[in-house]
Design a protein around this motif. Sequence first.
Motif, PDB file in Angstrom:
ATOM      1  N   PRO A   1       0.568   9.462  -5.658  1.00  0.00           N
ATOM      2  CA  PRO A   1       0.436  10.134  -4.358  1.00  0.00           C
ATOM      3  C   PRO A   1       0.497  11.649  -4.474  1.00  0.00           C
ATOM      4  CG  PRO A   1       2.595   9.096  -4.570  1.00  0.00           C
ATOM      5  CD  PRO A   1       1.784   8.648  -5.750  1.00  0.00           C
ATOM      6  N   ARG A   2       0.837  12.149  -5.656  1.00  0.00           N
ATOM      7  CA  ARG A   2       0.829  13.601  -5.865  1.00  0.00           C
ATOM      8  C   ARG A   2      -0.584  14.140  -5.998  1.00  0.00           C
ATOM      9  NH1 ARG A   2       5.867  14.264 -10.181  1.00  0.00           N
ATOM     10  NH2 ARG A   2       7.292  12.848  -9.085  1.00  0.00           N
ATOM     11  N   PHE A   3      -1.521  13.252  -6.371  1.00  0.00           N
ATOM     12  CA  PHE A   3      -2.907  13.662  -6.554  1.00  0.00           C
ATOM     13  C   PHE A   3      -3.844  13.138  -5.464  1.00  0.00           C
ATOM     14  CE2 PHE A   3      -1.153  13.990 -10.826  1.00  0.00           C
ATOM     15  CZ  PHE A   3      -1.682  15.189 -11.274  1.00  0.00           C
ATOM     16  N   PHE A   4      -3.498  11.975  -4.883  1.00  0.00           N
ATOM     17  CA  PHE A   4      -4.409  11.338  -3.943  1.00  0.00           C
ATOM     18  C   PHE A   4      -3.662  10.848  -2.707  1.00  0.00           C
ATOM     19  CE2 PHE A   4      -6.366  10.748  -8.115  1.00  0.00           C
ATOM     20  CZ  PHE A   4      -7.648  11.228  -7.872  1.00  0.00           C
ATOM     21  N   ASP A   5      -4.380  10.826  -1.589  1.00  0.00           N
ATOM     22  CA  ASP A   5      -3.883  10.191  -0.373  1.00  0.00           C
ATOM     23  C   ASP A   5      -4.286   8.721  -0.436  1.00  0.00           C
ATOM     24  OD1 ASP A   5      -2.871  12.570   0.692  1.00  0.00           O
ATOM     25  OD2 ASP A   5      -4.828  13.119   1.505  1.00  0.00           O
ATOM     26  N   LEU A   6      -3.348   7.888  -0.834  1.00  0.00           N
ATOM     27  CA  LEU A   6      -3.611   6.466  -1.030  1.00  0.00           C
ATOM     28  C   LEU A   6      -3.038   5.685   0.141  1.00  0.00           C
ATOM     29  CD1 LEU A   6      -2.520   6.577  -4.756  1.00  0.00           C
ATOM     30  CD2 LEU A   6      -4.867   6.218  -3.984  1.00  0.00           C
TER      31      LEU A   6
ATOM     32  N   ARG B   1       8.250   4.235 -12.376  1.00  0.00           N
ATOM     33  CA  ARG B   1       9.170   5.113 -13.103  1.00  0.00           C
ATOM     34  C   ARG B   1      10.420   4.372 -13.570  1.00  0.00           C
ATOM     35  NH1 ARG B   1       5.583   8.936 -14.408  1.00  0.00           N
ATOM     36  NH2 ARG B   1       4.966  10.276 -12.672  1.00  0.00           N
ATOM     37  N   ALA B   2      10.718   3.230 -12.930  1.00  0.00           N
ATOM     38  CA  ALA B   2      11.892   2.445 -13.314  1.00  0.00           C
ATOM     39  C   ALA B   2      11.588   1.438 -14.423  1.00  0.00           C
ATOM     40  CB  ALA B   2      12.450   1.704 -12.100  1.00  0.00           C
ATOM     41  N   THR B   3      10.314   1.301 -14.830  1.00  0.00           N
ATOM     42  CA  THR B   3       9.966   0.371 -15.895  1.00  0.00           C
ATOM     43  C   THR B   3      10.200   1.018 -17.251  1.00  0.00           C
ATOM     44  OG1 THR B   3       7.646   1.084 -16.077  1.00  0.00           O
ATOM     45  CG2 THR B   3       8.172  -0.605 -14.425  1.00  0.00           C
ATOM     46  N   GLU B   4      10.108   0.203 -18.305  1.00  0.00           N
ATOM     47  CA  GLU B   4      10.336   0.723 -19.656  1.00  0.00           C
ATOM     48  C   GLU B   4       9.243   1.689 -20.080  1.00  0.00           C
ATOM     49  OE1 GLU B   4       8.467  -3.250 -21.838  1.00  0.00           O
ATOM     50  OE2 GLU B   4      10.609  -3.068 -21.504  1.00  0.00           O
ATOM     51  N   ASP B   5       8.017   1.504 -19.573  1.00  0.00           N
ATOM     52  CA  ASP B   5       6.925   2.412 -19.931  1.00  0.00           C
ATOM     53  C   ASP B   5       6.936   3.696 -19.115  1.00  0.00           C
ATOM     54  OD1 ASP B   5       6.195   0.451 -21.645  1.00  0.00           O
ATOM     55  OD2 ASP B   5       4.162   0.186 -20.892  1.00  0.00           O
ATOM     56  N   LYS B   6       7.315   3.593 -17.846  1.00  0.00           N
ATOM     57  CA  LYS B   6       7.432   4.741 -16.938  1.00  0.00           C
ATOM     58  C   LYS B   6       6.115   5.473 -16.710  1.00  0.00           C
ATOM     59  CE  LYS B   6      12.187   5.651 -18.480  1.00  0.00           C
ATOM     60  NZ  LYS B   6      12.820   4.903 -17.400  1.00  0.00           N
ATOM     61  N   TYR B   7       4.994   4.848 -17.093  1.00  0.00           N
ATOM     62  CA  TYR B   7       3.726   5.568 -17.045  1.00  0.00           C
ATOM     63  C   TYR B   7       2.978   5.307 -15.742  1.00  0.00           C
ATOM     64  CZ  TYR B   7      -0.986   7.117 -18.204  1.00  0.00           C
ATOM     65  OH  TYR B   7      -2.207   7.743 -18.183  1.00  0.00           O
ATOM     66  N   LEU B   8       2.867   6.328 -14.936  1.00  0.00           N
ATOM     67  CA  LEU B   8       2.091   6.278 -13.699  1.00  0.00           C
ATOM     68  C   LEU B   8       0.779   7.013 -13.922  1.00  0.00           C
ATOM     69  CD1 LEU B   8       1.919   5.628 -10.611  1.00  0.00           C
ATOM     70  CD2 LEU B   8       2.891   7.919 -10.236  1.00  0.00           C
ATOM     71  N   MET B   9      -0.326   6.294 -13.784  1.00  0.00           N
ATOM     72  CA  MET B   9      -1.625   6.933 -13.944  1.00  0.00           C
ATOM     73  C   MET B   9      -1.873   7.908 -12.800  1.00  0.00           C
ATOM     74  SD  MET B   9      -3.936   3.652 -15.097  1.00  0.00           S
ATOM     75  CE  MET B   9      -5.373   4.675 -15.398  1.00  0.00           C
ATOM     76  N   GLU B  10      -2.473   9.019 -13.125  1.00  0.00           N
ATOM     77  CA  GLU B  10      -2.755  10.020 -12.102  1.00  0.00           C
ATOM     78  C   GLU B  10      -3.595   9.444 -10.964  1.00  0.00           C
ATOM     79  OE1 GLU B  10      -1.799  12.399 -15.775  1.00  0.00           O
ATOM     80  OE2 GLU B  10      -2.855  10.540 -15.318  1.00  0.00           O
ATOM     81  N   ASP B  11      -4.478   8.512 -11.286  1.00  0.00           N
ATOM     82  CA  ASP B  11      -5.349   7.915 -10.266  1.00  0.00           C
ATOM     83  C   ASP B  11      -4.565   7.215  -9.165  1.00  0.00           C
ATOM     84  OD1 ASP B  11      -8.334   7.890 -11.543  1.00  0.00           O
ATOM     85  OD2 ASP B  11      -6.793   7.731 -13.081  1.00  0.00           O
ATOM     86  N   PHE B  12      -3.343   6.794  -9.456  1.00  0.00           N
ATOM     87  CA  PHE B  12      -2.540   6.065  -8.479  1.00  0.00           C
ATOM     88  C   PHE B  12      -1.278   6.823  -8.090  1.00  0.00           C
ATOM     89  CE2 PHE B  12      -4.937   2.813 -10.856  1.00  0.00           C
ATOM     90  CZ  PHE B  12      -5.725   2.357  -9.807  1.00  0.00           C
TER      91      PHE B  12
ATOM     92  N   ALA C   1       0.836  -1.201   0.000  1.00  0.00           N
ATOM     93  CA  ALA C   1       0.000   0.000   0.000  1.00  0.00           C
ATOM     94  C   ALA C   1       0.874   1.256   0.000  1.00  0.00           C
ATOM     95  CB  ALA C   1      -0.932   0.009   1.206  1.00  0.00           C
ATOM     96  N   ASP C   2       2.155   1.083  -0.248  1.00  0.00           N
ATOM     97  CA  ASP C   2       3.109   2.200  -0.296  1.00  0.00           C
ATOM     98  C   ASP C   2       3.142   2.747  -1.721  1.00  0.00           C
ATOM     99  OD1 ASP C   2       5.261   3.931  -0.391  1.00  0.00           O
ATOM    100  OD2 ASP C   2       6.613   2.625   0.749  1.00  0.00           O
ATOM    101  N   PHE C   3       2.407   3.830  -1.969  1.00  0.00           N
ATOM    102  CA  PHE C   3       2.315   4.340  -3.329  1.00  0.00           C
ATOM    103  C   PHE C   3       3.462   5.274  -3.697  1.00  0.00           C
ATOM    104  CE2 PHE C   3      -1.677   2.271  -3.151  1.00  0.00           C
ATOM    105  CZ  PHE C   3      -1.964   1.958  -4.476  1.00  0.00           C
ATOM    106  N   ASN C   4       4.253   5.690  -2.738  1.00  0.00           N
ATOM    107  CA  ASN C   4       5.513   6.332  -3.087  1.00  0.00           C
ATOM    108  C   ASN C   4       6.448   5.301  -3.704  1.00  0.00           C
ATOM    109  OD1 ASN C   4       5.113   9.106  -2.143  1.00  0.00           O
ATOM    110  ND2 ASN C   4       5.040   8.216  -0.097  1.00  0.00           N
ATOM    111  N   LEU C   5       6.450   4.096  -3.139  1.00  0.00           N
ATOM    112  CA  LEU C   5       7.232   3.006  -3.719  1.00  0.00           C
ATOM    113  C   LEU C   5       6.662   2.593  -5.070  1.00  0.00           C
ATOM    114  CD1 LEU C   5       9.452   0.859  -3.549  1.00  0.00           C
ATOM    115  CD2 LEU C   5       7.861  -0.560  -2.211  1.00  0.00           C
ATOM    116  N   PHE C   6       5.337   2.632  -5.198  1.00  0.00           N
ATOM    117  CA  PHE C   6       4.718   2.306  -6.489  1.00  0.00           C
ATOM    118  C   PHE C   6       5.196   3.272  -7.565  1.00  0.00           C
ATOM    119  CE2 PHE C   6       0.919   2.450  -9.399  1.00  0.00           C
ATOM    120  CZ  PHE C   6       1.081   1.171  -9.920  1.00  0.00           C
ATOM    121  N   GLU C   7       5.188   4.559  -7.246  1.00  0.00           N
ATOM    122  CA  GLU C   7       5.665   5.542  -8.217  1.00  0.00           C
ATOM    123  C   GLU C   7       7.119   5.269  -8.591  1.00  0.00           C
ATOM    124  OE1 GLU C   7       5.990  10.344  -9.013  1.00  0.00           O
ATOM    125  OE2 GLU C   7       5.292   9.629  -7.058  1.00  0.00           O
TER     126      GLU C   7
END
Length: 236
Positions: A58-63, A45-56, A35-41
């Motif tokens: 932590p800059r937009f939501f308290d997850l 960001r380290a994957t080849e796609d680097k795409y983090l959806m805004e819905d997930f 449930a650590d969405f800072n770690l998720f980001e």
Amino acid sequence: MLPDGDDQATLDVTAAIAAITSRVEQSGLSLKESADFNLFEKTVRATEDKYLMEDFSPRFFDLHGATAFWIGAYNSHGNVVSVQAAKMEDLKDRSLAEHWQQQQRRIFVDPNPQARFGTEHAHDAFHMRGRIVYHGNLWLRKDVRGQGLAEPLTQLGFLLSLLKWSPDYLYGLMAARSAEKGFGIRVGYRRFVPRGTHWERAPGHVRPDDWLVYATRSDLHGLAKLIVRESGEGPE
């Protein structure tokens, strides 16, 4: 004496999760839930796609763990080869479409005046209320695609959501091409609407042709039973 229906349903879901986990691990992958969405980001960001959806993001939501989680799949070298995330919204006072109208405008339109959000969203979204899970940010590394892992990994996210929150609905927004090819039905979505959110002018990184794909709580329990039946690992 037969088991209580609710208890049996829970047993089906846990048995299905165990069957999926075993299948994934037999392919040489390990799974981690967080449930650590800072770690998720950081992970995304380290994957080849680097795409983090805004819905997930932590800059937009308290997850946090009460309403959101993500799953990573890792190879034997400890490298991430798949991610996905889910979060639950309790929409008692408004429909999913009304929720989109507020949330999507705040996330995408307010910072980008070039974008224009419409009002003709998927018809079903105007009738969907209650505990609603959004599943997304699904990614598989290219070298593990085509190995039959996308379906069980996605189903794992669905069934963990069911076990945690017993939602009224679980939905995603899927590219029309993927929906038409049948990926949605294979992973467990049971209802399809050839329009998701309505964009008059979408932001550059948002597809304007997404379908709303979703499953009810009953659909998800049916998926669990199907997985258990096919795996032969149901409770005796």
